[in-house]
Design an enzyme around this catalytic site. Structure first.
Site, PDB file in Angstrom:
ATOM      1  N   LYS A   5       5.348   3.432  -3.646  1.00  0.00           N
ATOM      2  CA  LYS A   5       5.813   3.900  -4.958  1.00  0.00           C
ATOM      3  C   LYS A   5       4.671   3.983  -5.966  1.00  0.00           C
ATOM      4  CE  LYS A   5       9.441   2.862  -8.356  1.00  0.00           C
ATOM      5  NZ  LYS A   5      10.511   1.884  -8.705  1.00  0.00           N
ATOM      6  N   CYS A  30      12.760   6.089  -6.647  1.00  0.00           N
ATOM      7  CA  CYS A  30      13.401   5.646  -7.886  1.00  0.00           C
ATOM      8  C   CYS A  30      12.763   6.219  -9.158  1.00  0.00           C
ATOM      9  CB  CYS A  30      13.457   4.121  -7.925  1.00  0.00           C
ATOM     10  SG  CYS A  30      14.749   3.472  -9.037  1.00  0.00           S
ATOM     11  N   GLU A  63      16.498   1.920  -1.953  1.00  0.00           N
ATOM     12  CA  GLU A  63      15.355   1.088  -2.352  1.00  0.00           C
ATOM     13  C   GLU A  63      15.729  -0.388  -2.207  1.00  0.00           C
ATOM     14  OE1 GLU A  63      12.242   0.862  -6.136  1.00  0.00           O
ATOM     15  OE2 GLU A  63      14.315   1.481  -6.485  1.00  0.00           O
TER      16      GLU A  63
END
Length: 274
Positions: A114, A155, A41
């Site tokens: 995301k 994440c 990321e």
């Protein structure tokens, strides 16, 4: 099929970050000849204020990181799951935190934004407010490589089982999660969550993280690293050491079939989740 995970410690110098990660990608290609390379990321840029982050974001397609990943994929005939890139959003004061994926010809085959925003206070008192600068995505995203279906996550997404149930329902064989997991949460939760996501989806779970320290204003934040690959039975089959480096794992479709045959969760599931 082989997957190489590149673990780096990016800072605010985009050119230097891309030089370092490009060299590491080349080392992985020369050493292990992977079919797919995964980056962490924010591999292109990390640190600084919200204003600096917004100013550094670039439109996609285009931009230095996007173009580098695409060109590398084309030049070396390898898929590149380009961690996440700060995607500029026209007319917005926030960006998208986006994973772009390129095939062996350098063509974009997927873009996942995301979904879950990291708005927490860590055990050491450090406050994180990702939603202040990042606009959440909404779409479940998959792509195919060499006959295997790959699902996308990033994440903090790792904590939300609903996303992974949707990826399992979509028929994924592999799930890839670039991350910049904090040291405080990573040391206790990173491997546990990766293993359980592999077990409950009966997929190979590929988690590629940043490592080391980065300065944000007057504070220093630490990422956990320990990039790893779990097989569908929940075993860690590859794991990076501390520090910058890369690790490679072999994906065996027979292990996916074995796990799903021994424990046929798909046939047994009775409760649906939206």
């Amino acid at each position: 099929m082989k997957i190489s995970l590149i673990q780096t410690n990016p800072q605010k110098d985009r050119d230097e970050n891309l030089r370092v990660i490009g060299d590491m990608m080349l080392d992985a290609v020369r050493t292990d000849r992977p079919d797919l390379i995964v980056l962490p990321e924010y591999f292109e840029y990390y640190g600084g204020s919200i204003e600096e982050k917004l100013a550094a974001a670039e439109a996609a397609p285009g931009g230095a990181a996007y173009s580098m990943a695409s060109a590398f994929a084309r030049e070396h005939g390898v898929y590149v799951h380009a961690g996440t890139i700060m995607e500029k959003v026209e007319g917005e004061d926030r960006i998208y935190n986006t994973s772009f994926v390129f095939d062996r010809e350098g063509k974009q085959v997927a873009a996942y934004r995301k979904i879950h925003m990291f708005d927490i206070v860590a055990p050491d008192g450090t406050a994180y407010k990702e939603s202040a600068s990042v606009k959440p995505g909404e779409d479940i995203v998959t792509y195919e490589i060499d006959g295997l279906k790959v699902g996308c996550a990033i994440c903090y997404d790792i904590r939300f089982f609903e996303l992974f149930l949707q990826l399992e329902k979509a028929g994924c064989d592999i799930i890839i999660l670039p991350a910049a997991f904090t040291l405080q949460t990573g040391k206790d939760h990173w491997e546990v969550l990766a293993r359980v996501r592999a077990i409950e989806t009966q997929t190979y779970f590929v988690a590629c993280g940043q490592t080391g320290a980065t300065v944000f204003g007057n504070e220093k934040r630490h990422c956990w690293g320990h990039s790893l690959v779990c097989d569908p039975w929940g075993h860690v089959v590859a794991k990076a050491s501390d520090g910058v480096g890369f690790v490679t794992a072999r994906i065996d479709p027979a292990q996916i079939k074995r796990a799903r045959t021994l424990i046929p969760m798909t046939q047994h599931r009775r409760l649906a989740c939206a």
